[in-house]
Every structure is written in structure tokens, then in C-alpha cells.
Design a protein around this motif. Structure first.
Motif, short mmCIF file in Angstrom:
data_model
loop_
_atom_site.label_atom_id
_atom_site.label_comp_id
_atom_site.label_asym_id
_atom_site.label_seq_id
_atom_site.Cartn_x
_atom_site.Cartn_y
_atom_site.Cartn_z
N GLY A 160 2.19 7.68 0.78
CA GLY A 160 1.47 6.42 0.96
C GLY A 160 1.33 6.03 2.41
O GLY A 160 0.35 5.38 2.80
N LEU A 170 0.82 -1.21 0.00
CA LEU A 170 0.00 0.00 0.00
C LEU A 170 0.85 1.26 0.00
O LEU A 170 0.57 2.21 -0.73
CB LEU A 170 -0.93 0.01 1.21
N THR A 171 1.90 1.27 0.84
CA THR A 171 2.68 2.50 1.00
C THR A 171 3.62 2.78 -0.16
O THR A 171 3.89 3.95 -0.47
CB THR A 171 3.51 2.45 2.30
N THR A 172 4.11 1.72 -0.83
CA THR A 172 5.11 1.94 -1.87
C THR A 172 4.60 1.72 -3.28
O THR A 172 5.27 2.10 -4.25
CB THR A 172 6.34 1.02 -1.66
N SER A 173 3.40 1.12 -3.42
CA SER A 173 2.90 0.84 -4.77
C SER A 173 1.50 1.38 -5.04
O SER A 173 1.23 1.89 -6.12
CB SER A 173 2.90 -0.69 -5.01
N PHE A 208 -0.63 3.60 -2.82
CA PHE A 208 -0.84 5.00 -2.44
C PHE A 208 0.41 5.87 -2.56
O PHE A 208 0.33 7.10 -2.43
CB PHE A 208 -1.35 5.09 -0.99
N GLY A 209 1.57 5.26 -2.77
CA GLY A 209 2.81 6.04 -2.85
C GLY A 209 3.85 5.30 -3.68
O GLY A 209 3.52 4.41 -4.46
N THR A 210 5.12 5.66 -3.49
CA THR A 210 6.22 5.03 -4.21
C THR A 210 7.30 4.61 -3.22
O THR A 210 7.21 4.89 -2.03
CB THR A 210 6.83 5.99 -5.24
N THR A 269 -1.74 8.02 4.03
CA THR A 269 -3.03 7.46 3.61
C THR A 269 -3.30 6.12 4.28
O THR A 269 -4.40 5.86 4.79
CB THR A 269 -3.06 7.29 2.08
N THR A 270 -2.30 5.27 4.30
CA THR A 270 -2.46 3.95 4.91
C THR A 270 -2.73 4.07 6.41
O THR A 270 -3.60 3.37 6.95
CB THR A 270 -1.20 3.10 4.68
#
Length: 463
Positions: free
Chosen positions: A187, A174-177, A179-181, A190-191
Motif C-alpha cells: 500500500g 490508503l496504505t493499511t486499508s 491499497f494494503g494491510t 501505490t500511495t
């Protein structure tokens, strides 16, 4: 007014209604502990020596506030019970602190970044302590019979493992793909917001479902220093506390370092941590059924000692894993040992609480569990010092300055340090004499008295 015989048991809390609370309490703190190094050290560039210093201060503060929170809980007397008010207050406060923790402004650097990290790390841990001191105290109170307690504990550990899938295995994705990178922080914010909302809803559901034993609130309110003195004079508190701390600290290292183990030691994108974490968690969840049966046949003490040995040995193949496949195979062994500790460790602690109540005639589970929490709070010191040692031995200081051997550094952090800690814990457990649990007659007495008090309370309300 409807009459009810006082010998009829008062409505008991269904084990699953209590157990689901572990899902809510686990999501926030596991995201925090599992992603804080990646977020602050590897992405935002916080130096590992500064991180270690903050974690030591944070652990000291947390070791002090834990007994205080437990003591206040034991002394609480309200129409809603002793534990429920703290759970209702603590859930939204923990969620808000977690969201802030993962929302550090991009403009922060230097002292500003350090202060943001320190303030919200301490707040998150304080509110987590508030929740767990009260949630954990309900286990021996709601389920005095050890067999039913073992079922409730296994269920709650199962819910914790589900939470681990969400807060650990899914979080990197979730955090790296999603909602974010890999190199941004949006990310995480949001998570954290999503997890905070879910956790609050689940904890509130559990708090309003649990039926506390009204008899426990009828005794004299315990005094802080005499109670604390009684606890620290109990040799079982020290021996079982230190052994439990070895296990908890080992798993805290795994939790904190797994994503960077995947990045540096296996040479894979962080999102691949999903597969390794999921393997450990799924294996642990399946193992709870088996370990619960072992507890019923061999007892909690024997099973606890066996699980300690298996967990210690499981870190050996993980050290030698060379790719994702071999790491997954090693993760299966870690999951087996971890599952055994999940099924037994809280039962061993609950026996100490039963023994204290039996000998002193007071139910002070909140302060007792918070005092045990002191050992758990050593996790912060140990993880901080372990991470700082990577800078001294291998040159890893941050994501901006990883040194020449980050792959070896995180094999040591994730495998060697946990192996040593679990080995010490296994040796201690072998020689600890665990107190006996409540007999069937004693457990029946607790439930009958609860029924009497519950009926009287219902009658008074009806009048």
C-alpha cells in the motif's frame, strides 16, 4: 510593440498561484516523515538504534548540502529566472526518490535494508531541500509588503494543511486499508506513486506561474564563504534559528510518532490516526484566518511569541488522553498553537532576510534560507535520538521487539519531548529582538524597480 509606462507595476504573481506550490512540496516529505518509522521500524523490523544512526548521518549530510544548494540558486542566472530551473528539476527527482523509498524489496534484510533506507532517505531530503530552498526564497521576493506577504504565507500554509490532510490523515487509510494491510508494504508503494504524480504537477504549475523580480538577478553573484561568514556573524540568525528549530523539531516528533501513538498509547488501529490528524489539521486551517488578523493588529513578533506558548501548553492534555475522544479534544489545542506558528514563523525569518538585503545590498535568500535550514535539519538527529531513547528507557526497539511499555514510550515521544522543545523555544522567543520589516516606501521601491526591469525586459524581447 506595445508601450507601457515604467511606473506601472509589472504583472504581480497572484498569492494563490505561489501558495499552491506548498501543497506540492508538502505531500512527499510529509508522507516520508510521517510513515518512515511505521514502514521501516515497525513493519520491516529495522532496529531503532540503527534508525537513529542513519538519521544522524543523514542530518549531517543534509546540513552540508542545504547551504550549497541555496548558494547555487542565488548564483543562477537564466532567462527563466533564478529559482524556476531548480523547481522544475527537483520536483520529478523528489517524486522518484519517494517512490523508491517506499518500494524496498521484500527480500532485503540486515545491511541491505539499512543501505536502502539510508540511500533513499538522504536522496529524498536532498531533493526536498532543493525545492524548498528555492520555493521559500520566492516569498520575500514576490511579496515585499508584509501585509501582502502575510496573506500569501497564510494561503500557502493553508495549502500545506490540505497537503497534510492528504499525506498524513489519509495515508494510513490508503496504505493499511485501501491499497494494503496493517502488516504489508504494498500500500505504501501505490500511495507514494499517486502522491508523487500529484506533487510534481502542482510544483510545475507554481514554477511557471511565479514572476520573479528581474532586478534581483542583476547584482553581483554572491561568493560562498564571505556570504556564509556574514550569515553566521549575524546574531539574529542564531537566536531565531534555534527558536525555530525547537518548534520544527517538536512538530517533527509529532509527525513521526503519531501513528504509533495511536497504535500503542491509545490501543487503536493505525487507520484511526486519520481522525486525530484531521482534527489537528482542520483546526489549524481555521485558525490561520484568526492568526492572520492578530498579525495585522499586533504584529508578527508578538503573535509569534504568543503562538509558541500556546503550542507548548497544548501537549499537556495530549499526554493524558486515554481514548480517541479525549485525544481529539487535546488535538484541537495542538491545532491552535500549530496554526499560530505556521502563520508567523516564516514571517519572522523573512524579516531577517529583508534586514540582510537592506544592510548589505544583496538578495541572497537562497543561501540564507538554506542556512536557516541547517537548524531544521537537526530534526533528523533529534527524532533519531528520541526514538533510540525509547529503547533505552522503555525497551521499544522495533515492531518485532516493542518491549513492555510501548504505550508509555510513545506518550513520552509524542507529548513530553515536544513540550520541552516548545518551552525552550517560547523562552528564547520572549527575549529575541525581531528585525523590523520593510517600510511601505521600501516595499514600493522594490515593486517600482521590478516594473522598470520588467518593462525593459519585455521591450528587449519584442525588439
Amino acid at each position: 510593440m506595445t508601450e507601457r509606462s515604467v511606473t506601472t507595476p509589472a504583472p504581480a504573481t497572484a498569492p494563490w498561484r505561489y501558495a499552491i506550490g506548498m501543497f506540492g512540496t508538502s505531500i512527499p516529505i510529509n508522507m516520508i516523515k510521517g510513515s518512515m518509522i511505521l514502514y521501516y521500524v515497525d513493519i520491516l523490523g529495522l532496529d531503532v538504534r540503527v534508525y537513529a544512526g542513519v538519521m544522524i548521518v543523514y542530518a549531517v549530510i543534509d546540513a552540508v548540502d542545504n547551504p550549497v544548494l541555496g548558494f547555487l540558486s542565488d548564483r543562477t542566472r537564466t532567462r527563466w529566472g533564478r529559482r524556476r530551473p531548480w523547481l522544475v528539476i527537483g520536483a520529478p527527482l523528489l517524486a522518484a526518490s519517494m517512490i523508491a523509498f517506499f518500494s524496498a524489496p521484500e527480500s532485503l534484510e540486515g545491511l541491505g535494508l539499512v543501505l536502502w533506507f539510508a540511500i533513499f532517505a538522504i536522496l529524498c531530503e536532498a531533493f526536498d531541500s532543493m525545492l524548498n530552498a528555492n520555493y521559500g526564497a520566492l516569498l520575500p521576493e514576490l511579496f515585499p509588503r508584509e501585509r501582502r506577504r502575510a496573506v500569501a504565507n497564510s494561503l500557502r500554509q493553508g495549502f500545506q494543511l490540505v497537503a497534510l490532510v492528504v499525506s498524513l490523515a489519509v495515508t494510513p487509510l490508503l496504505t493499511t486499508s485501501v491499497f494494503g494491510t496493517e502488516d504489508t508494504t504494498v500500500g505504501f508503494t501505490t500511495t507514494a506513486t499517486i502522491y508523487g504524480a500529484i506533487a510534481t504537477a502542482v510544483i510545475l504549475f507554481m514554477a511557471f506561474s511565479a514572476k520573479e523580480n528581474p532586478r534581483y538577478a542583476e547584482g553581483a553573484r554572491p561568493r560562498f564563504f564571505p556570504t556564509l561568514l556574514t550569515i553566521i556573524r549575524n546574531p539574529k540568525f542564531w537566536s531565531i534559528g534555534v527558536a525555530g528549530a525547537c518548534y520544527a523539531s517538536a512538530m517533527a516528533l509529532v509527525l513521526a510518532g503519531l501513528q504509533l501513538y495511536v497504535r500503542y498509547s491509545l490501543g487503536l488501529p493505525v487507520a484511526n490516526a486519520l481522525f486525530l490528524q484531521a482534527t489537528v489539521i482542520i483546526c489549524s486551517a481555521a485558525g490561520l484566518v484568526v492568526w492572520t488578523r492578530v498579525i495585522r493588529r499586533k504584529g508578527a513578533a508578538f503573535t509569534w511569541r504568543l503562538a509558541f506558548v500556546i503550542l507548548a501548553l497544548s501537549f499537556v492534555p495530549l499526554f493524558f488522553a486515554a481514548d480517541l475522544v479525549t485525544a481529539l479534544l487535546a488535538g484541537l489545542l495542538v491545532g491552535i498553537g500549530y496554526s499560530g506558528m505556521l502563520a508567523t514563523n516564516d514571517l519572522i525569518v523573512a524579516r531577517v532576510l529583508d534586514d540582510d538585503a537592506r544592510r548589505h545590498g544583496q538578495h541572497r535568500e537562497g543561501l540564507f534560507l538554506s542556512a536557516f535550514g541547517f537548524f531544521g535539519r537537526l530534526n533528523g538527529i533529534i527524532t533519531g535520538l528520541a526514538l533510540a531513547s525509547l529503547g533505552s528507557f522503555f525497551g521499544y526497539n522495533s515492531g518485532d521487539d516493542p518491549g513492555g511499555q510501548p504505550d508509555v514510550a510513545f506518550r513520552i515521544y509524542l507529548c513530553v519531548y515536544p513540550f520541552l522543545l516548545c518551552t525552550v523555544g517560547a523562552v528564547l522567543a520572549r527575549f529575541i529582538r525581531v528585525p523590523e520589516g520593510l517600510s511601505e516606501a521600501e516595499a514600493d521601491g522594490e515593486m517600482t524597480l521590478a516594473a522598470v526591469r520588467g518593462t525593459a525586459a519585455d521591450d528587449e524581447t519584442a525588439q
